[in-house]
Write an enzyme that holds these catalytic residues in place. Structure first.
Site, PDB file in Angstrom:
ATOM      1  N   TYR A   1       7.327   6.989   1.244  1.00  0.00           N
ATOM      2  CA  TYR A   1       6.013   6.415   0.936  1.00  0.00           C
ATOM      3  C   TYR A   1       5.013   6.785   2.029  1.00  0.00           C
ATOM      4  CZ  TYR A   1       2.488   2.961  -0.421  1.00  0.00           C
ATOM      5  OH  TYR A   1       1.312   2.336  -0.815  1.00  0.00           O
TER       6      TYR A   1
ATOM      7  N   SER B   1      -3.023   4.611   2.205  1.00  0.00           N
ATOM      8  CA  SER B   1      -2.372   3.423   2.753  1.00  0.00           C
ATOM      9  C   SER B   1      -2.348   3.511   4.268  1.00  0.00           C
ATOM     10  CB  SER B   1      -0.930   3.320   2.241  1.00  0.00           C
ATOM     11  OG  SER B   1      -0.204   2.310   2.925  1.00  0.00           O
TER      12      SER B   1
END
Length: 278
Positions: free
Chosen positions: A181, A168
């Site tokens: 995250y 990501s």
């Protein structure tokens, strides 16, 4: 160089094996691919892309009903394909082992592993309960680490195998996704580099992709807020949200024989976002 594993990579160069298999540089015919988190969204799109390129695809997700729907949809889309599925929660160590017991029992080997399964709970750092942030790491990072280890004996039997980790942009710069995250994805990118260097001599290429906002069920709630959507688009040079198929295309390229000299890379699929930050 002779492979430390004594694998086929020690005998054949990637080009030699490609000729022996009769494959095209832009095809994946005869290759078996395992995709995690593949019942919907990006994972479902990756499975479809790999099937279209000729791969035999195995899909894994935690929801049996969702898997059944995905198999039906993929086989409707590709009538000549046989899509095999296994329900497992890859955040659980024992279920990760069960996935590879299943793969080995199938007896078809493995040339491609796509670590796509992921999860998140976006909140301020001090608001996470221990089980919440630990689950993010188990799903996003530890599953990829352990599944790659389980896959290695199968992948290293070939001169042209590959792992692709779905990371990501949150692992490359600050994004409002919550610190666990971002940490898990940054570590996943680093794992990609480490494995690429360590396993290159065994014929296993390891790469990653780093998506920005992609139109999926998971992002739909945030993107339904018009003000937030405007902020996202303002920081995205291409001025739109990405589609799952656009991530899938980048993943597929990294699996192709045409990418045989690419390893340790992270390709941002972000519409130019990383040139701006957020």
């Amino acid at each position: 160089m002779v492979s430390s594993s004594g694998s086929l990579a020690a005998i054949l160069s990637p080009g030699d094996e490609e000729m022996a298999m009769g494959t095209n540089r832009w095809r994946l015919d005869g290759q078996v691919a395992l995709v995690t988190g593949a019942s919907a969204g990006i994972g479902r799109a990756i499975a479809a892309e790999l099937i279209e390129l000729g791969a035999d695809v195995l899909i894994v997700a935690r929801d049996q009903d969702g898997l059944d729907v995905a198999v039906d949809e993929l086989e409707d889309q590709f009538p000549d394909a046989e899509v095999r599925a296994f329900a497992a929660d890859v955040s659980d160590t024992e279920q990760r082992r069960e996935v590879f017991d299943w793969v080995e029992d199938l007896g078809d080997g493995l040339q491609i592993l796509v670590n796509n399964a992921g999860t998140n709970a976006s909140k301020p750092t001090m608001d996470y309960a221990d089980d919440e942030w630990r689950d993010i790491f188990e799903t996003n990072l530890f599953s990829a680490f352990e599944l790659s280890r389980f896959a290695f004996p199968l992948l290293s039997q070939h001169a042209t195998s590959s792992i692709v980790n779905v990371g990501s942009v949150s692992g490359l710069t600050h994004v409002r996704t919550g610190s666990p995250y971002g940490m898990s994805k940054a570590a996943l990118h680093q794992l990609t580099k480490n494995l690429a260097c360590e396993w290159a001599e065994d014929g296993v290429r390891v790469n990653a992709v780093a998506p920005w906002y992609i139109r999926t069920r998971r992002t739909s709630v945030k993107l339904a807020n018009p003000d937030y959507l405007d902020e996202v688009l303002d920081r995205t040079p291409m001025g739109r949200i990405g589609e799952p198929e656009e991530v899938a295309a980048a993943v597929a390229f990294l699996c192709l024989p045409a990418a045989s000299y690419v390893t340790g890379e992270c390709i941002a699929v972000d519409g130019g976002f990383l040139r701006y930050g957020f």
